[in-house]
Write an enzyme that holds these catalytic residues in place. Structure first.
Site, short mmCIF file in Angstrom:
data_model
loop_
_atom_site.label_atom_id
_atom_site.label_comp_id
_atom_site.label_asym_id
_atom_site.label_seq_id
_atom_site.Cartn_x
_atom_site.Cartn_y
_atom_site.Cartn_z
N TYR A 6 -15.02 -11.53 0.22
CA TYR A 6 -15.80 -10.34 -0.17
C TYR A 6 -17.05 -10.73 -0.94
O TYR A 6 -18.13 -10.16 -0.75
CB TYR A 6 -14.94 -9.38 -1.01
CG TYR A 6 -13.92 -8.64 -0.17
CD1 TYR A 6 -14.33 -7.73 0.80
CD2 TYR A 6 -12.56 -8.85 -0.33
CE1 TYR A 6 -13.41 -7.05 1.59
CE2 TYR A 6 -11.63 -8.18 0.45
CZ TYR A 6 -12.06 -7.27 1.40
OH TYR A 6 -11.16 -6.61 2.18
N ARG A 30 -3.26 6.16 -0.12
CA ARG A 30 -3.87 7.14 0.77
C ARG A 30 -2.95 7.93 1.68
O ARG A 30 -3.35 8.96 2.19
CB ARG A 30 -4.93 6.44 1.63
CG ARG A 30 -6.11 5.99 0.84
CD ARG A 30 -7.02 5.14 1.66
NE ARG A 30 -6.33 3.94 2.09
CZ ARG A 30 -6.84 3.03 2.91
NH1 ARG A 30 -8.05 3.21 3.39
NH2 ARG A 30 -6.16 1.96 3.24
N ARG A 51 -6.40 11.89 -7.43
CA ARG A 51 -7.62 11.09 -7.33
C ARG A 51 -8.88 11.94 -7.15
O ARG A 51 -9.99 11.42 -7.23
CB ARG A 51 -7.51 10.13 -6.14
CG ARG A 51 -6.95 8.74 -6.41
CD ARG A 51 -7.94 7.82 -7.12
NE ARG A 51 -9.29 7.90 -6.59
CZ ARG A 51 -9.71 7.31 -5.48
NH1 ARG A 51 -8.90 6.55 -4.79
NH2 ARG A 51 -10.95 7.44 -5.06
N ARG A 72 0.82 -1.22 0.00
CA ARG A 72 0.00 0.00 0.00
C ARG A 72 0.85 1.27 0.00
O ARG A 72 0.44 2.29 0.55
CB ARG A 72 -0.96 0.01 1.20
CG ARG A 72 -1.99 -1.11 1.20
CD ARG A 72 -3.14 -0.78 0.26
NE ARG A 72 -4.17 -1.80 0.28
CZ ARG A 72 -5.34 -1.68 0.91
NH1 ARG A 72 -5.62 -0.58 1.56
NH2 ARG A 72 -6.21 -2.64 0.88
N ASP A 79 -6.52 -2.90 -7.74
CA ASP A 79 -7.12 -3.44 -6.53
C ASP A 79 -7.46 -4.91 -6.78
O ASP A 79 -7.67 -5.31 -7.93
CB ASP A 79 -8.39 -2.67 -6.13
CG ASP A 79 -8.79 -3.02 -4.70
OD1 ASP A 79 -8.20 -2.47 -3.75
OD2 ASP A 79 -9.66 -3.90 -4.52
#
Ligand code: CP3
Length: 357
Positions: A164, A44, A53, A40, A89
């Site tokens: 998921y 973010r 973004r 990651r 992703d």
């Protein structure tokens, strides 16, 4: 393309990714320094990521090669890490075959029609390269821009993807997933083998476009006991790793809370096993029988004073010397609140400290 300046790390890299410290460590060869990258690292915690973004939904950003290229390069420029990880992703290939899903900020992947029965599997069709042309385009563009810095391709492992799809979203206890696994093993195995095919195909697209290593993320496999992992999960992850093994690139296999599963994750066909921070790296090395390892600084540790971070990093580097190959990383992904300057300092420390040995 937004930022076409050559990545900062390429100044310190050999001309070819094959000769990089990262790929040498994956192969268990001697290295000039311990290579380092962060799960990651693209995303973010970087202000430059938030800037590009702005107003663009996560999954849409993954379909735009200009954005994918820029976001993948951002941490390479900033940190001089030894490898780039492709910005995408684990849900992208499932979206690409037409499943109705989204990634909700602050929540994670959300799936409209959770899978519970055999007929729910009908829409889960094989992935073709033609479903993800933007992935091929972005990987090619990245390889041109990265110089000697290797690009890591990745995919979600069948169990983590199934979690998921069955839960319909993120889950702490994986109750619906386990109910299906134990209660309807025929549906379970059919689901996981379809997901294994999709994961293999997604990795193949990335490697054929130029990615020089891959990581299989089984983030939530730590929810399983070893015997259940063996029966319900390992064969499907192994199918992915064996398939991609034919492409001739190193395979990293990682999960969270997987201390008890490390021998099986190694045996599933990994060249490098990711170790999370709960397992001392030296114990992890013993559990993966001759494989290279990746890890394992607690992602929350970078919020401590620098002296504490340095001391822990030094201990991890010393432990890593016992493995055939060691790639320094966090024990899981960079937390959103992380100070990028701390990671920059950590990369520099890993490089200088490990070069002294
Ligand atoms: O830097 C990198 O590692 C490359 C890009 C990457 C992303 N997701 C981008 C992303 C990678 C390798 C992943 C893998 C991924 N996605 C995993 C496995 C790795 C892990 O951390 O265990 C999982 C479980 C997912 C599913 C997922 N996607 C989650 C749980 C989330 C976070 C949701 C949230 O907001 O809390 C995402 C979204 C996501 N994927 C973001 C990024 C940069 C954040 C999107 C945003 O900007 O809001």
């Amino acid at each position: 393309m937004i930022g076409n300046d050559t990545a900062k790390a390429s100044h310190d890299q050999p001309a070819r990714p094959q000769d990089s410290a990262f790929l040498r460590a994956c192969r268990g060869e001697p290295v000039p320094h311990t290579p380092v990258w962060f799960m990651r690292q693209a995303g973010r915690s970087l202000p430059e990521y938030h800037k590009v973004r702005q107003g663009i939904p996560m999954l849409e950003s993954c379909t735009r090669p200009d954005l994918v290229t820029e976001i993948t390069l951002q941490p390479v420029r900033r940190y001089a890490v030894d490898a780039a990880i492709f910005y995408s992703d684990i849900m992208v290939p499932l979206k690409a075959i037409g499943l109705d899903l989204d990634i909700v900020p602050g929540v994670g992947p959300v799936v409209a029609n959770p899978v519970r029965t055999l007929t729910d599997l009908d829409p889960i069709r094989p992935l073709e390269a033609a479903d993800v042309p933007y992935v091929t385009e972005a990987v090619r563009e990245l390889v041109r821009n990265l110089g000697g810095t290797p690009l890591i391709g990745f995919t979600g492992a069948p169990f983590t993807l199934a979690s998921y799809l069955v839960e319909g979203g993120p889950s702490r206890d994986h109750v619906a997933t386990k109910a299906l696994m134990y209660g309807a093993p025929d549906v379970w195995h059919a689901l996981l083998s379809r997901l294994a095919g999709i994961s293999s195909a997604f990795l193949r697209v990335q490697v054929e476009a130029g990615a020089s290593a891959v990581q299989l993320f089984d983030s939530w496999a730590g929810a399983l006991a070893p015997a259940d992992y063996e029966t319900y999960v390992r064969p499907h992850s192994q199918a992915v790793l064996e398939e991609v093994g034919r492409l001739g690139v190193p395979r990293i296999h990682f999960g969270v809370g997987t201390g008890e599963l490390l021998p099986q994750m190694a045996a599933a066909g990994a060249d490098v096993v990711g170790i999370d921070w709960r397992v001392p790296l030296s114990a992890g090395i013993d559990r993966v029988a001759g494989r290279a390892v990746q890890g394992n600084l607690d992602p929350a540790l970078v919020f401590a004073p620098w002296e504490v971070v340095a001391e822990k990093a030094r201990a991890i580097l010393a432990d890593g010397m016992r493995a055939p190959g060691h790639i320094f990383n966090l024990g899981h992904g960079v937390l959103p609140q992380t100070d990028p300057d701390m990671l920059a300092r950590l990369v520099e420390f890993v490089h200088t400290e490990s070069a002294r040995h």
